[in-house]
Design a protein around this motif. Sequence first.
Motif, PDB file in Angstrom:
ATOM      1  N   UNK A 220       1.164 -24.183   1.508  1.00 20.37           N
ATOM      2  CA  UNK A 220       1.330 -23.799   2.906  1.00 20.37           C
ATOM      3  C   UNK A 220       2.700 -23.164   3.126  1.00 20.37           C
ATOM      4  N   UNK A 221       3.731 -23.767   2.557  1.00 22.39           N
ATOM      5  CA  UNK A 221       5.069 -23.224   2.746  1.00 22.39           C
ATOM      6  C   UNK A 221       5.184 -21.847   2.101  1.00 22.39           C
ATOM      7  N   UNK A 222       4.602 -21.673   0.931  1.00 19.08           N
ATOM      8  CA  UNK A 222       4.622 -20.378   0.277  1.00 19.08           C
ATOM      9  C   UNK A 222       3.833 -19.350   1.088  1.00 19.08           C
ATOM     10  N   UNK A 223       2.762 -19.814   1.728  1.00 10.82           N
ATOM     11  CA  UNK A 223       1.893 -18.935   2.516  1.00 10.82           C
ATOM     12  C   UNK A 223       2.629 -18.314   3.691  1.00 10.82           C
ATOM     13  N   UNK A 224       3.439 -19.113   4.392  1.00 14.91           N
ATOM     14  CA  UNK A 224       4.070 -18.634   5.616  1.00 14.91           C
ATOM     15  C   UNK A 224       5.213 -17.648   5.345  1.00 14.91           C
ATOM     16  N   UNK A 225       5.501 -17.393   4.068  1.00 15.10           N
ATOM     17  CA  UNK A 225       6.509 -16.395   3.729  1.00 15.10           C
ATOM     18  C   UNK A 225       5.947 -14.979   3.756  1.00 15.10           C
ATOM     19  N   UNK A 226       4.659 -14.831   4.071  1.00  9.33           N
ATOM     20  CA  UNK A 226       4.059 -13.518   4.221  1.00  9.33           C
ATOM     21  C   UNK A 226       4.102 -12.709   2.938  1.00  9.33           C
ATOM     22  N   UNK A 227       4.490 -11.444   3.064  1.00 10.05           N
ATOM     23  CA  UNK A 227       4.544 -10.560   1.890  1.00 10.05           C
ATOM     24  C   UNK A 227       5.904 -10.617   1.200  1.00 10.05           C
ATOM     25  N   UNK A 228       6.493 -11.796   1.187  1.00 10.54           N
ATOM     26  CA  UNK A 228       7.810 -12.008   0.589  1.00 10.54           C
ATOM     27  C   UNK A 228       7.864 -11.540  -0.864  1.00 10.54           C
TER      28      UNK A 228
ATOM     29  N   UNK B 251      -4.190 -21.221  -0.133  1.00  7.44           N
ATOM     30  CA  UNK B 251      -3.501 -19.963  -0.458  1.00  7.44           C
ATOM     31  C   UNK B 251      -4.433 -18.758  -0.480  1.00  7.44           C
ATOM     32  N   UNK B 252      -5.717 -18.952  -0.212  1.00  3.10           N
ATOM     33  CA  UNK B 252      -6.678 -17.843  -0.278  1.00  3.10           C
ATOM     34  C   UNK B 252      -6.299 -16.681   0.645  1.00  3.10           C
ATOM     35  N   UNK B 253      -5.935 -16.925   1.916  1.00  3.52           N
ATOM     36  CA  UNK B 253      -5.589 -15.782   2.775  1.00  3.52           C
ATOM     37  C   UNK B 253      -4.459 -14.937   2.211  1.00  3.52           C
ATOM     38  N   UNK B 254      -3.466 -15.589   1.617  1.00  6.24           N
ATOM     39  CA  UNK B 254      -2.348 -14.855   1.036  1.00  6.24           C
ATOM     40  C   UNK B 254      -2.808 -14.010  -0.143  1.00  6.24           C
ATOM     41  N   UNK B 255      -3.651 -14.570  -0.976  1.00  2.00           N
ATOM     42  CA  UNK B 255      -4.150 -13.840  -2.140  1.00  2.00           C
ATOM     43  C   UNK B 255      -4.957 -12.626  -1.704  1.00  2.00           C
ATOM     44  N   UNK B 256      -5.753 -12.794  -0.660  1.00  6.62           N
ATOM     45  CA  UNK B 256      -6.595 -11.690  -0.192  1.00  6.62           C
ATOM     46  C   UNK B 256      -5.754 -10.572   0.419  1.00  6.62           C
ATOM     47  N   UNK B 257      -4.806 -10.933   1.287  1.00 11.75           N
ATOM     48  CA  UNK B 257      -3.989  -9.913   1.945  1.00 11.75           C
ATOM     49  C   UNK B 257      -3.042  -9.230   0.956  1.00 11.75           C
TER      50      UNK B 257
ATOM     51  N   UNK C  76       0.558  -5.243  -0.901  1.00 11.27           N
ATOM     52  CA  UNK C  76       1.542  -4.943  -1.939  1.00 11.27           C
ATOM     53  C   UNK C  76       1.827  -3.438  -2.056  1.00 11.27           C
ATOM     54  N   UNK C  77       0.812  -2.578  -2.249  1.00 10.15           N
ATOM     55  CA  UNK C  77       1.135  -1.147  -2.349  1.00 10.15           C
ATOM     56  C   UNK C  77       1.721  -0.566  -1.068  1.00 10.15           C
ATOM     57  N   UNK C  78       1.322  -1.086   0.099  1.00  3.36           N
ATOM     58  CA  UNK C  78       1.892  -0.600   1.364  1.00  3.36           C
ATOM     59  C   UNK C  78       3.364  -0.987   1.463  1.00  3.36           C
ATOM     60  N   UNK C  79       3.687  -2.224   1.041  1.00  4.27           N
ATOM     61  CA  UNK C  79       5.083  -2.663   1.019  1.00  4.27           C
ATOM     62  C   UNK C  79       5.915  -1.785   0.095  1.00  4.27           C
ATOM     63  N   UNK C  80       5.358  -1.481  -1.073  1.00  4.71           N
ATOM     64  CA  UNK C  80       6.066  -0.623  -2.031  1.00  4.71           C
ATOM     65  C   UNK C  80       6.352   0.752  -1.424  1.00  4.71           C
ATOM     66  N   UNK C  81       5.380   1.282  -0.700  1.00  2.00           N
ATOM     67  CA  UNK C  81       5.545   2.605  -0.085  1.00  2.00           C
ATOM     68  C   UNK C  81       6.615   2.576   1.009  1.00  2.00           C
TER      69      UNK C  81
ATOM     70  N   UNK D 121       8.577  -5.440  10.585  1.00  2.26           N
ATOM     71  CA  UNK D 121       7.425  -5.723  11.446  1.00  2.26           C
ATOM     72  C   UNK D 121       6.237  -6.213  10.620  1.00  2.26           C
ATOM     73  N   UNK D 122       6.001  -5.559   9.473  1.00  2.00           N
ATOM     74  CA  UNK D 122       4.920  -5.986   8.586  1.00  2.00           C
ATOM     75  C   UNK D 122       5.172  -7.396   8.064  1.00  2.00           C
ATOM     76  N   UNK D 123       6.427  -7.677   7.742  1.00  4.47           N
ATOM     77  CA  UNK D 123       6.834  -9.000   7.229  1.00  4.47           C
ATOM     78  C   UNK D 123       6.493 -10.091   8.244  1.00  4.47           C
ATOM     79  N   UNK D 124       6.858  -9.877   9.501  1.00  6.61           N
ATOM     80  CA  UNK D 124       6.589 -10.866  10.545  1.00  6.61           C
ATOM     81  C   UNK D 124       5.089 -11.035  10.793  1.00  6.61           C
ATOM     82  N   UNK D 125       4.372  -9.919  10.812  1.00 11.07           N
ATOM     83  CA  UNK D 125       2.936  -9.990  11.073  1.00 11.07           C
ATOM     84  C   UNK D 125       2.191 -10.730   9.959  1.00 11.07           C
ATOM     85  N   UNK D 126       2.521 -10.407   8.721  1.00 10.09           N
ATOM     86  CA  UNK D 126       1.855 -11.106   7.613  1.00 10.09           C
ATOM     87  C   UNK D 126       2.198 -12.588   7.627  1.00 10.09           C
TER      88      UNK D 126
END
Length: 489
Positions: free
Chosen positions: A343-351, A265-271, A276-281, A293-298
């Motif tokens: 892994x499953x939680x990871x592939x949800x991106x910035x969910x 889960x490290x990549x998810x924690x780092x990104x 998070x603030x970009x998603x909020x904006x 687009x951001x959702x799919x990319x993450x």
Amino acid sequence: MGLVLNQSLKNTILTYIGFGIGAVNTIYLYPFFLGATYYALNNYILSAAAIIMPLLAFGMQNTLVKFFSQCKNDTEENQFLSFAVWFPLVLSVPLLLICLVFYGDIAAYLSKVNPIVKDFLWLIPFIGLCMAYFEIFYAWARVQMHSVFGNFIKEVGLRLFSLIALIGVYYKWITPIQFIYVTAVIYFIAFLVTMFYAFYLKKPHFQLTVPHNVRDISVYTFFIILSGGVASLLLDIDKLMLNQYIKIENIAYYSVATYIALVISVPSRAMHQIVYPITAKLMHEEKHDELNDLYKKTSINLQIVGGYVMLCIFVNIGQLYEMIPEEYKGGISVVFMIGLSKYFDLILGNNNAIIFNTKYYRAVLFLGVILVFLTVGLNMIFIPLYGIIGSAFATLLSITLYSLAKLMFVVKRLHLYPFTNQTLYSMGLTFVLFLAFYFWEFPLNPIIAIGIKSVLVTIAYVYLNYKFVISSQINEVIDGLIQKYLKKV
């Protein structure tokens, strides 16, 4: 995505450095220097502190990120930042007083199976409060778009000082019991350093006033407490419940396995720190297409990076456990079950970032509360029957159900979709490589065997992902590195 990639890359590097230090601590220093009993006790205290942390922070670390962008001038910013600091403290005091009044009853209940925990329970609220204010001041820095330093403290600093303290145990500078107290001091120092850094980024002008939108903030904060509590309980409740049913040493065996799986889960924690603030904006500005687009990319980028980490762990797990004391080897099954849930939680991106910033978040949070009760019930059933393996299965089932619920919510309510055809290609590629390498063992020293297999996995994984263009962004990064290298040549 430039700022996201820049700070996410730095955060990922720092987080993996931290996890590397943590791996040394977890796999070697804790088991051999501290011993199973005190290692388990240390993990029990930290897990309990992490569970109460969202309550002591009153969800302000997420509230700060969501509402800071809505401040229109310096006056409103100062009012809001002041409120974010003193409000959790005001609410934490009565909670801590209640714990103090009923301390005897609480201690008797929590120590009935493992009496050793009784003398250390007071450290739980102290560390929990330090964790809470660390997260608040870390959020203070993140809204200024500075996430790297706080991530360094959280991922590297804490583990580095723990490593130094473990060396102190080895050389008998401190005892294992004193190590528990030193750990509490380390978290206190982390909170202080992060606070001063946040003040350096934006000088505070504290005011005893409340923001004009205090009602909206309070309502959102209440539900964020539920969300943070759910996330913490799903992550750490298993360790607390193991203490109630079986010997405390099993927490050490379980902790080693879950730590290995947590690396996924490290990549998810780092990104997440910068996304998070970009998603909020984007949500505040109602830019649906950019958010989708951001959702799919993450999602796909995290899947590729996380899938690589998971693959390296799974194919090397046998050799990895050869370096751990024999009594820890029952945790291999735990690694697989917890790893798959991560892994499953990871592939949800910035969910999670999307959910926390939508007006519909309450329904999912209440569903999370239901799943906490499900997790507790499953642990009560499976721990007495199967020990740590039963707890891992309960965690896998509950986290998977919770992740599915959050995914369906975002798809149905917001019409945002994280998956593409590349998602299936990535899963298939990862599974094929797992079958190709898992049963291939080298009769060598475990470290050498892990190194050789990891190099072969890396070459195959990177080549196939690049050839089939699983992520165009990652391909662009690779092309850039190749061109940069060729220029130097």
